[in-house]
Design a protein around this motif. Structure first.
Motif, PDB file in Angstrom:
ATOM      1  N   ALA A 256      -4.410  71.596  77.913  1.00 34.93           N
ATOM      2  CA  ALA A 256      -3.281  72.474  78.237  1.00 34.93           C
ATOM      3  C   ALA A 256      -2.612  73.016  76.974  1.00 34.93           C
ATOM      4  N   LEU A 257      -2.140  74.253  77.048  1.00 38.22           N
ATOM      5  CA  LEU A 257      -1.429  74.893  75.950  1.00 38.22           C
ATOM      6  C   LEU A 257      -0.123  75.492  76.464  1.00 38.22           C
ATOM      7  N   ASP A 258       0.872  75.585  75.587  1.00 37.50           N
ATOM      8  CA  ASP A 258       2.084  76.337  75.853  1.00 37.50           C
ATOM      9  C   ASP A 258       1.983  77.662  75.105  1.00 37.50           C
TER      10      ASP A 258
ATOM     11  N   ILE B 140       8.366  81.040  78.055  1.00 44.23           N
ATOM     12  CA  ILE B 140       7.431  79.976  77.695  1.00 44.23           C
ATOM     13  C   ILE B 140       6.595  79.691  78.931  1.00 44.23           C
ATOM     14  N   SER B 141       5.300  79.601  78.748  1.00 51.54           N
ATOM     15  CA  SER B 141       4.408  79.375  79.875  1.00 51.54           C
ATOM     16  C   SER B 141       3.410  78.282  79.532  1.00 51.54           C
ATOM     17  N   GLN B 142       3.311  77.256  80.396  1.00 53.51           N
ATOM     18  CA  GLN B 142       2.298  76.219  80.181  1.00 53.51           C
ATOM     19  C   GLN B 142       1.030  76.624  80.928  1.00 53.51           C
TER      20      GLN B 142
ATOM     21  N   GLN C  42      -2.791  75.705  82.103  1.00 59.24           N
ATOM     22  CA  GLN C  42      -3.625  74.548  82.421  1.00 59.24           C
ATOM     23  C   GLN C  42      -5.052  74.751  81.912  1.00 59.24           C
TER      24      GLN C  42
ATOM     25  N   SER D  91      -1.650  83.315  81.388  1.00 63.01           N
ATOM     26  CA  SER D  91      -0.243  83.589  81.142  1.00 63.01           C
ATOM     27  C   SER D  91      -0.090  85.023  80.657  1.00 63.01           C
TER      28      SER D  91
ATOM     29  N   GLU E  14       0.809  79.840  70.345  1.00 65.69           N
ATOM     30  CA  GLU E  14       0.166  78.868  71.217  1.00 65.69           C
ATOM     31  C   GLU E  14       0.177  77.511  70.540  1.00 65.69           C
TER      32      GLU E  14
ATOM     33  N   ALA F 122       0.395  71.679  74.763  1.00 64.23           N
ATOM     34  CA  ALA F 122       1.448  71.593  75.786  1.00 64.23           C
ATOM     35  C   ALA F 122       2.433  70.471  75.467  1.00 64.23           C
ATOM     36  N   GLY F 123       3.722  70.823  75.487  1.00 62.72           N
ATOM     37  CA  GLY F 123       4.784  69.842  75.288  1.00 62.72           C
ATOM     38  C   GLY F 123       5.054  69.442  73.857  1.00 62.72           C
ATOM     39  N   GLU F 124       4.383  70.020  72.894  1.00 67.58           N
ATOM     40  CA  GLU F 124       4.521  69.603  71.494  1.00 67.58           C
ATOM     41  C   GLU F 124       5.719  70.221  70.778  1.00 67.58           C
TER      42      GLU F 124
END
Length: 74
Positions: free
Chosen positions: A24-26, A38-40, A42, A48, A57, A60-62
């Motif tokens: 996963a990436l944000d 901001i979009s996570q 999957q 996105s 990028e 995810a969550g970092e």
């Protein structure tokens, strides 16, 4: 430990997909130094879109950012 940065000369709509990406990436959409959205995304099937002059990028969550925060790349 890293981020991908996609700068552009002007604000426009960007589209990102997660085809062949197994984690996963944000996606952080930034315009004029301010976080717009901001979009996570999957793994494998996520996508996105957002308006920005820079998209960042990260895993995810970092990164702890919110819409309206100012961002400076150095």
């Amino acid at each position: 430990d890293y981020a991908l940065v996609f700068p552009s000369d002007e604000v426009h709509r960007h589209l990102f997909h997660m085809l062949f990406v197994p984690f996963a990436l944000d996606a952080i959409y930034v315009a004029d130094g301010e976080v717009q959205s901001i979009s996570q995304m999957q793994p494998w099937t996520g996508w996105s879109t957002g308006r920005a002059d820079t998209v960042i990028e990260v895993a995810a969550g970092e990164v702890d950012v919110s819409v309206g925060d100012e961002v400076a790349l150095i």
